[in-house]
Scaffold this active site. Structure first.
Site, PDB file in Angstrom:
ATOM      1  N   SER A 261      64.628  51.655   4.316  1.00  0.00           N
ATOM      2  CA  SER A 261      65.158  50.361   4.728  1.00  0.00           C
ATOM      3  C   SER A 261      63.973  49.404   4.866  1.00  0.00           C
ATOM      4  O   SER A 261      63.010  49.703   5.561  1.00  0.00           O
ATOM      5  CB  SER A 261      65.882  50.527   6.072  1.00  0.00           C
ATOM      6  OG  SER A 261      66.319  49.283   6.565  1.00  0.00           O
TER       7      SER A 261
ATOM      8  N   ASP B 241      71.777  45.057   3.706  1.00  0.00           N
ATOM      9  CA  ASP B 241      72.335  45.244   5.055  1.00  0.00           C
ATOM     10  C   ASP B 241      72.151  43.954   5.846  1.00  0.00           C
ATOM     11  O   ASP B 241      71.022  43.491   6.048  1.00  0.00           O
ATOM     12  CB  ASP B 241      71.609  46.404   5.759  1.00  0.00           C
ATOM     13  CG  ASP B 241      72.195  46.726   7.132  1.00  0.00           C
ATOM     14  OD1 ASP B 241      73.185  46.084   7.539  1.00  0.00           O
ATOM     15  OD2 ASP B 241      71.653  47.636   7.797  1.00  0.00           O
TER      16      ASP B 241
ATOM     17  N   GLY C 166      69.758  55.127  10.056  1.00  0.00           N
ATOM     18  CA  GLY C 166      68.553  55.387  10.841  1.00  0.00           C
ATOM     19  C   GLY C 166      68.374  54.344  11.924  1.00  0.00           C
ATOM     20  O   GLY C 166      68.846  53.210  11.794  1.00  0.00           O
TER      21      GLY C 166
ATOM     22  N   LYS D  17      75.817  57.082  11.972  1.00  0.00           N
ATOM     23  CA  LYS D  17      74.711  57.209  12.927  1.00  0.00           C
ATOM     24  C   LYS D  17      75.287  57.908  14.147  1.00  0.00           C
ATOM     25  O   LYS D  17      76.236  57.411  14.765  1.00  0.00           O
ATOM     26  CB  LYS D  17      74.204  55.829  13.352  1.00  0.00           C
ATOM     27  CG  LYS D  17      73.450  55.054  12.280  1.00  0.00           C
ATOM     28  CD  LYS D  17      73.070  53.674  12.795  1.00  0.00           C
ATOM     29  CE  LYS D  17      72.335  52.877  11.735  1.00  0.00           C
ATOM     30  NZ  LYS D  17      72.213  51.447  12.115  1.00  0.00           N
TER      31      LYS D  17
ATOM     32  N   ASN E 241      73.501  43.422   9.033  1.00  0.00           N
ATOM     33  CA  ASN E 241      73.594  43.592  10.492  1.00  0.00           C
ATOM     34  C   ASN E 241      74.419  42.477  11.149  1.00  0.00           C
ATOM     35  O   ASN E 241      73.968  41.852  12.118  1.00  0.00           O
ATOM     36  CB  ASN E 241      72.202  43.679  11.138  1.00  0.00           C
ATOM     37  CG  ASN E 241      71.494  44.979  10.830  1.00  0.00           C
ATOM     38  OD1 ASN E 241      70.501  44.998  10.111  1.00  0.00           O
ATOM     39  ND2 ASN E 241      72.002  46.094  11.335  1.00  0.00           N
TER      40      ASN E 241
ATOM     41  N   LYS F 238      66.915  49.782   0.568  1.00  0.00           N
ATOM     42  CA  LYS F 238      67.870  48.930   1.280  1.00  0.00           C
ATOM     43  C   LYS F 238      67.133  47.687   1.761  1.00  0.00           C
ATOM     44  O   LYS F 238      66.108  47.790   2.440  1.00  0.00           O
ATOM     45  CB  LYS F 238      68.461  49.705   2.463  1.00  0.00           C
ATOM     46  CG  LYS F 238      69.307  48.869   3.401  1.00  0.00           C
ATOM     47  CD  LYS F 238      70.094  49.754   4.346  1.00  0.00           C
ATOM     48  CE  LYS F 238      69.795  49.425   5.786  1.00  0.00           C
ATOM     49  NZ  LYS F 238      70.588  50.253   6.711  1.00  0.00           N
ATOM     50  N   LEU F 239      67.676  46.525   1.386  1.00  0.00           N
ATOM     51  CA  LEU F 239      67.056  45.252   1.746  1.00  0.00           C
ATOM     52  C   LEU F 239      67.823  44.628   2.898  1.00  0.00           C
ATOM     53  O   LEU F 239      69.051  44.502   2.844  1.00  0.00           O
ATOM     54  CB  LEU F 239      67.098  44.303   0.537  1.00  0.00           C
ATOM     55  CG  LEU F 239      66.441  44.835  -0.741  1.00  0.00           C
ATOM     56  CD1 LEU F 239      66.875  44.004  -1.956  1.00  0.00           C
ATOM     57  CD2 LEU F 239      64.922  44.810  -0.588  1.00  0.00           C
ATOM     58  N   LYS F 240      67.116  44.217   3.926  1.00  0.00           N
ATOM     59  CA  LYS F 240      67.761  43.536   5.041  1.00  0.00           C
ATOM     60  C   LYS F 240      67.996  42.084   4.622  1.00  0.00           C
ATOM     61  O   LYS F 240      67.091  41.454   4.056  1.00  0.00           O
ATOM     62  CB  LYS F 240      66.853  43.584   6.273  1.00  0.00           C
ATOM     63  CG  LYS F 240      66.751  44.974   6.869  1.00  0.00           C
ATOM     64  CD  LYS F 240      68.077  45.376   7.498  1.00  0.00           C
ATOM     65  CE  LYS F 240      67.951  46.690   8.247  1.00  0.00           C
ATOM     66  NZ  LYS F 240      69.205  47.025   8.946  1.00  0.00           N
TER      67      LYS F 240
ATOM     68  N   ASP G 221      78.674  49.837   9.235  1.00  0.00           N
ATOM     69  CA  ASP G 221      77.726  50.476  10.147  1.00  0.00           C
ATOM     70  C   ASP G 221      78.180  50.164  11.584  1.00  0.00           C
ATOM     71  O   ASP G 221      78.904  50.956  12.196  1.00  0.00           O
ATOM     72  CB  ASP G 221      76.309  49.956   9.831  1.00  0.00           C
ATOM     73  CG  ASP G 221      75.235  50.399  10.819  1.00  0.00           C
ATOM     74  OD1 ASP G 221      75.558  51.064  11.821  1.00  0.00           O
ATOM     75  OD2 ASP G 221      74.043  50.067  10.612  1.00  0.00           O
TER      76      ASP G 221
ATOM     77  N   GLU H 112      76.180  46.249   3.271  1.00  0.00           N
ATOM     78  CA  GLU H 112      76.415  46.877   4.574  1.00  0.00           C
ATOM     79  C   GLU H 112      76.631  45.829   5.659  1.00  0.00           C
ATOM     80  O   GLU H 112      75.831  44.902   5.806  1.00  0.00           O
ATOM     81  CB  GLU H 112      75.192  47.763   4.902  1.00  0.00           C
ATOM     82  CG  GLU H 112      75.287  48.528   6.211  1.00  0.00           C
ATOM     83  CD  GLU H 112      74.051  49.416   6.433  1.00  0.00           C
ATOM     84  OE1 GLU H 112      73.294  49.664   5.458  1.00  0.00           O
ATOM     85  OE2 GLU H 112      73.831  49.848   7.571  1.00  0.00           O
TER      86      GLU H 112
HETATM   87  C1  NPQ Z   1      70.654  49.551  10.466  1.00  0.00           C
HETATM   88  N1  NPQ Z   1      68.428  50.616  10.864  1.00  0.00           N
HETATM   89  O1  NPQ Z   1      70.959  50.293   9.549  1.00  0.00           O
HETATM   90  C2  NPQ Z   1      69.505  49.843  11.424  1.00  0.00           C
HETATM   91  C3  NPQ Z   1      69.122  48.660  12.171  1.00  0.00           C
HETATM   92  C4  NPQ Z   1      68.077  48.769  13.206  1.00  0.00           C
HETATM   93  C5  NPQ Z   1      66.700  51.543   9.467  1.00  0.00           C
HETATM   94  O2  NPQ Z   1      67.825  49.587   8.946  1.00  0.00           O
HETATM   95  C6  NPQ Z   1      65.348  49.175  17.400  1.00  0.00           C
HETATM   96  C7  NPQ Z   1      66.613  49.656  17.702  1.00  0.00           C
HETATM   97  C8  NPQ Z   1      65.087  48.748  16.142  1.00  0.00           C
HETATM   98  C9  NPQ Z   1      67.595  49.672  16.742  1.00  0.00           C
HETATM   99  C10 NPQ Z   1      65.831  48.300  13.870  1.00  0.00           C
HETATM  100  C11 NPQ Z   1      67.703  50.478   9.728  1.00  0.00           C
HETATM  101  C12 NPQ Z   1      66.070  48.764  15.162  1.00  0.00           C
HETATM  102  C13 NPQ Z   1      67.338  49.227  15.460  1.00  0.00           C
HETATM  103  C14 NPQ Z   1      66.837  48.320  12.929  1.00  0.00           C
HETATM  104  C15 NPQ Z   1      68.321  49.229  14.474  1.00  0.00           C
HETATM  105  O3  NPQ Z   1      71.355  48.590  10.657  1.00  0.00           O
HETATM  106 MG    MG Z   2      72.917  48.911   9.197  1.00  0.00          MG
END
Ligand code: NPQ
Ligand code: MG
Length: 369
Positions: free
Chosen positions: A136, A190, A292, A264, A192, A162-164, A240, A215
């Site tokens: 990610s 993703d 993750g 998760k 979020n 995976k690109l945020k 997610d 995502e």
């Molecule tokens: C996700 N993880 O899939 C999460 C988001 C994420 C690896 O992209 C601290 C606590 C930092 C929770 C960073 C990845 C975080 C966190 C990213 C969750 O959406």
């Molecule tokens: Mg996510």
């Protein structure tokens, strides 16, 4: 059945190898919470995946500590004999706080399985010795910096990227990355929860880049909005934040809101509920992958066990220790040929290095019988 005598809560701070920026914030240090249970069988470790602030979900380090200290740990200690599979029932009277409950359940599972010398992967029903992994990648200051980072990860062997995304860092950025890496590299995005229903037309532009999935573009509770988007988009929608239980997963799939599910354990209250999410998705022919939360080696070990179940057909966000940390709490996990090894030792199959653990611990407290 296991008797718990002590629950230890340990707040830790682990410096990240680089800042990790998402649509909800930037992390430079991973603050987290570890749970250790001492039982008549063995001791066990759990990792609570809360962040330092309630930005990914409503839980955060201090809320988890509070509910563990005041309600969850005392309830579990008071139950004379508990099996890890009963933890959720014993704690059912306390609403929500899934990440906190999940950490306690994980610690008890680890202790119990150590007592019987069975690995978590075997206990969960794992069928693979190694699992395919991806990475990610956070939001960067510029496209060239992002592309440099991606080139490094591809050289490390990660099978997909995976690109945020967020407003202003989406369609143009994805087009530039796709141009650079070509169509042989799996790409997914993703958000979020960064977008709203008013952005549906804008999100449709992501259909042009051969993405494996989009995502969580919309709010966690907006299943209807995700179903409306899925109706109009050819790229599959992966959920997610929305998926808080096996029941919600079944409902979301049933209404057409999710074509893929990110699992998760912390988000759904533990590894046992995560297995139930896996089971309902398999039943409904929906592919899943393991998400993750910037876990230490403890959570990473448990995620590898989970991802060894048969329905985990897509590479997960389970990356090498070195993706996040210069020094992990456990023996570092590495990527070999795009895959990571599922631990085979009893319980998690790993334990924290005492010296490193002391170094990263900022606060410890004990709840006793
Ligand atoms: C996700 N993880 O899939 C999460 C988001 C994420 C690896 O992209 C601290 C606590 C930092 C929770 C960073 C990845 C975080 C966190 C990213 C969750 O959406
Ligand atoms: Mg996510």
């Amino acid at each position: 059945m296991t008797k718990i005598s002590d629950v230890e809560l340990r707040r830790i701070e682990m410096p990240l190898v680089g800042a990790f920026r998402t649509s909800f914030g930037t992390e430079v240090v991973r603050e987290a919470l570890l749970v250790r249970v001492v039982t008549d069988a063995a001791e066990g470790w759990g990792e609570c995946v809360v962040g330092s602030e309630p930005r990914y979900s409503s839980e955060y380090v201090a809320s988890a500590e509070d509910v563990l200290r005041r309600f969850l740990a005392p309830a579990l200690i008071a139950a004379a004999d508990v099996d890890a599979t009963d933890v959720q029932t014993v704690l059912a009277g306390i609403k929500g706080h899934r990440m906190a409950k999940g950490a306690l359940e994980m610690a008890l599972l680890d202790a119990q399985l150590r007592g019987t010398e069975m690995s978590l992967a075997t206990f969960l029903g794992g069928v693979r010795e190694t699992v395919p992994v991806g990475v990610s990648v956070g939001i960067f200051e510029s496209i060239p910096q992002l592309i440099d980072a991606i080139d490094g990860y591809l050289a490390d062997g990660y099978l997909r990227v995976k690109l945020k995304i967020e407003h202003g860092w989406d369609v143009g950025m994805v087009e530039a990355v796709r141009d650079h890496v070509g169509y042989d590299v799996g790409l997914q995005v993703d958000a979020n929860t960064a977008y709203a229903r008013a952005d549906l037309d804008h999100l449709l532009a992501l259909d042009d880049f051969g993405l494996t999935m989009v995502e969580q573009p919309l709010a966690g509770d907006d299943l209807v909005g995700h179903a409306q988007l899925a109706e109009r988009m050819t790229t599959p929608i992966c959920l997610d934040e929305s998926i808080t239980s096996a029941q919600v997963a079944a409902d979301a799939i049933g209404m057409g809101a999710a074509g893929i599910v990110n699992i998760k354990a912390g988000r759904v209250g533990g590894y046992l509920e995560a297995r139930r999410v896996h089971d309902v998705c398999a039943e409904l022919d929906v592919p899943v992958w393991c998400g993750g939360m910037l876990e230490t080696g403890l959570g990473r070990a448990a995620n590898l066990a989970l991802a060894s179940l048969p329905g985990f057909v897509l590479p997960g966000d389970i990356s090498a220790s070195a993706r996040y940390y210069h020094r992990d709490l456990t023996t570092p996990f590495v990527v070999e040929d795009g895959h990571m090894r599922v631990p085979t030792g009893p319980g998690l199959g790993v334990a924290p290095d005492p010296e490193i653990l002391e170094e990263v611990t900022t606060h410890t407290e004990r709840i006793t019988r």
